[in-house]
Design an enzyme around this catalytic site. Structure first.
Site, short mmCIF file in Angstrom:
data_model
loop_
_atom_site.label_atom_id
_atom_site.label_comp_id
_atom_site.label_asym_id
_atom_site.label_seq_id
_atom_site.Cartn_x
_atom_site.Cartn_y
_atom_site.Cartn_z
N SER A 47 0.85 -1.20 0.00
CA SER A 47 0.00 0.00 0.00
C SER A 47 0.87 1.24 0.00
CB SER A 47 -0.87 0.00 1.26
OG SER A 47 -1.51 1.25 1.41
N TYR A 69 -1.68 -0.76 10.94
CA TYR A 69 -1.98 -1.40 9.66
C TYR A 69 -0.84 -1.14 8.65
CZ TYR A 69 -3.60 -1.23 4.85
OH TYR A 69 -3.66 -1.35 3.49
N LYS A 121 2.15 -3.66 6.66
CA LYS A 121 2.48 -3.71 5.23
C LYS A 121 3.99 -3.53 5.03
CE LYS A 121 -1.57 -4.32 3.29
NZ LYS A 121 -1.87 -5.61 2.66
N VAL A 128 -16.95 15.56 5.28
CA VAL A 128 -15.67 15.81 4.58
C VAL A 128 -14.65 16.14 5.66
CG1 VAL A 128 -14.46 17.28 2.93
CG2 VAL A 128 -16.85 16.61 2.50
C1 UD1 Z 1 -7.05 4.97 3.56
C2 UD1 Z 1 -6.07 4.58 4.61
C3 UD1 Z 1 -4.92 3.87 3.94
C4 UD1 Z 1 -5.43 2.65 3.20
C5 UD1 Z 1 -6.48 3.08 2.20
C6 UD1 Z 1 -7.14 1.86 1.58
C7 UD1 Z 1 -6.29 6.24 6.41
C8 UD1 Z 1 -5.64 7.35 7.14
N1 UD1 Z 1 -5.63 5.77 5.34
O1 UD1 Z 1 -6.44 5.90 2.66
O2 UD1 Z 1 -3.99 3.46 4.92
O3 UD1 Z 1 -4.37 2.00 2.54
O4 UD1 Z 1 -7.51 3.84 2.85
O5 UD1 Z 1 -7.95 2.25 0.53
O6 UD1 Z 1 -7.37 5.77 6.77
N2 UD1 Z 1 -12.67 11.26 3.42
C9 UD1 Z 1 -13.70 12.10 3.83
N3 UD1 Z 1 -14.82 11.55 4.38
C10 UD1 Z 1 -14.97 10.19 4.54
C11 UD1 Z 1 -13.91 9.34 4.13
C12 UD1 Z 1 -12.78 9.91 3.57
O7 UD1 Z 1 -13.60 13.33 3.68
O8 UD1 Z 1 -16.02 9.76 5.07
C13 UD1 Z 1 -11.47 11.85 2.77
C14 UD1 Z 1 -10.17 11.60 3.49
O9 UD1 Z 1 -9.91 12.58 4.45
C15 UD1 Z 1 -9.17 11.61 2.32
C16 UD1 Z 1 -9.98 11.06 1.14
O10 UD1 Z 1 -11.35 11.25 1.50
O11 UD1 Z 1 -8.79 12.95 2.01
C17 UD1 Z 1 -9.75 9.58 0.87
O12 UD1 Z 1 -9.96 8.84 2.07
P1 UD1 Z 1 -9.98 7.25 2.10
O13 UD1 Z 1 -10.85 6.74 1.02
O14 UD1 Z 1 -10.28 6.83 3.51
O15 UD1 Z 1 -8.49 6.86 1.71
P2 UD1 Z 1 -7.10 7.28 2.40
O16 UD1 Z 1 -7.30 7.99 3.67
O17 UD1 Z 1 -6.28 7.96 1.36
#
Ligand code: UD1
Length: 340
Positions: free
Chosen positions: A126, A150, A154, A218
């Protein structure tokens, strides 16, 4: 082509899409999965879509005897190792569960592979191994430093792979560092089906679009990005699945890391707008505080995979969300329960 490939975690989201791609390429697939966060329904759907048969073994890879039996039963030639626990928040609360599950399963897998003369491995790593990146876009040579248990599992598994490959020249191991996999097969019959409240953005957005959740939170509107929300390198799961086939076809001597991403980014708001456009649904959202451990921007430098694996991720964010929406609207509650 015409190989027997073990796919651990093959009933899960990325595993099922990769199993489908392998079958379409003419390989035989053995899936080993403990079904803790996946459904046998995904395997049935892949069989329907391809007209092929999958060998399925319900196996807990943390059990050495079950792992040995798997290799005693099937003539495996190479393995793609997806199986593992993957929720960041849960890993912070239950670190030992993550270390035990993810590390022990991989050690058993490597030991039984070697004992059965199988030395070709593609591992599901990852981009989380980079932690808060020093350089953007991130090349494979960038410093690593995951910020949660986690992510550390990895990186530790990567270290184990680098050590075994250094000790025995028969190993050929690709460590694939995925950026943010989203989307679904174009049939809408397989896709991402998280347990409970989704942690990840696209599954959450899709559940809002389909009416299962009221609004998106968000996480942070004050990042140093074009609109203040987090930017990620989303990659279509079909492109990602193709990356695994490319990795199998271009295995290195020893062990090598590859970023699998597109190299371009989308913000949370970009994703919301694109999801509204493809679904025709309004996606209400509210900007709330940052999520602990999140970073402003994550972007892959995919040049090494482009050059050495002869692979490129070219599906657009609109294609990713169109396909995610087809899966979600056809299966609003995800897969039917296995015991239903
Ligand atoms: C997350 C994990 C990462 C993992 C990956 C798997 C964290 C900190 N990181 O990545 O370790 O390998 O998922 O796919 O959890 N967001 C919102 N609202 C939400 C959910 C997400 O605003 O309800 C935003 C987050 O702040 C981020 C973006 O959407 O900016 C993507 O989030 P997410 O899909 O959870 O992925 P990562 O955080 O990049």
């Amino acid at each position: 082509m015409d190989r027997t490939i073990l796919v651990t975690g093959g009933a899960g989201y990325i595993g099922s899409h990769t199993a489908l791609a392998l079958l379409e390429a003419g390989d035989r697939v053995v899936i080993a999965d403990n079904l803790v966060n996946s459904s046998k329904q995904s395997i049935a759907a892949v069989e329907r879509l391809t007209g092929a048969t999958i060998e399925f073994a319900e196996v807990d890879l943390t059990d050495r005897d079950q792992t040995r039996e798997l290799f005693d039963t099937y003539p495996v030639e190479a393995a793609i190792h997806f199986a593992g626990l993957k929720a960041v928040g849960e890993s912070t609360e239950k670190p030992l569960l993550y270390y035990r599950n993810n590390l022990l399963s991989t050690i058993n897998l490597l030991e039984e592979m070697a004992a059965h003369d199988v030395f070709q491995l593609v591992f599901s790593s990852s981009a989380t191994v980079y932690g808060d990146p020093e350089i953007l876009p991130i090349p494979e040579g960038a410093a690593t430093g995951p910020t949660n248990a986690y992510g550390r599992t990895k990186l530790m598994i990567e270290d184990i792979c680098r050590d075994v490959a250094a000790a025995d020249p028969r190993w050929q191991i690709s460590l694939l560092r995925y950026f943010n996999p989203v989307g679904a097969h174009q049939s809408g019959d397989i896709g991402e089906d998280p347990n409970g409240i989704p942690n990840n953005l696209v599954p959450y957005v899709m559940q809002v679009a389909v009416g299962r959740r009221e609004k998106l939170s968000v996480f942070g509107g004050d990042y140093d990005t074009h609109d203040g929300t987090g930017v990620r390198d989303y990659i279509h799961v079909i492109d990602l699945a193709a990356g695994h086939l490319a990795a199998l076809d271009h295995l290195p001597e020893g062990c090598r890391e590859y970023n699998l991403g597109t190299g371009s980014g989308a913000s949370v708001i970009d994703v919301v707008k694109a999801a509204e456009a493809v679904s025709g649904k309004e996606i209400p959202y509210e900007i709330v505080g940052r999520r602990t451990g999140d970073i402003a921007t994550s972007l892959a430098d995919p040049q090494r995979a482009n050059d050495e694996l002869e692979w490129r991720a070219d599906r657009s964010i609109d294609a990713m969300l169109t396909d995610a929406w087809r899966w979600q609207s056809k299966n609003p509650e995800g897969y039917p329960r296995d015991d239903a």
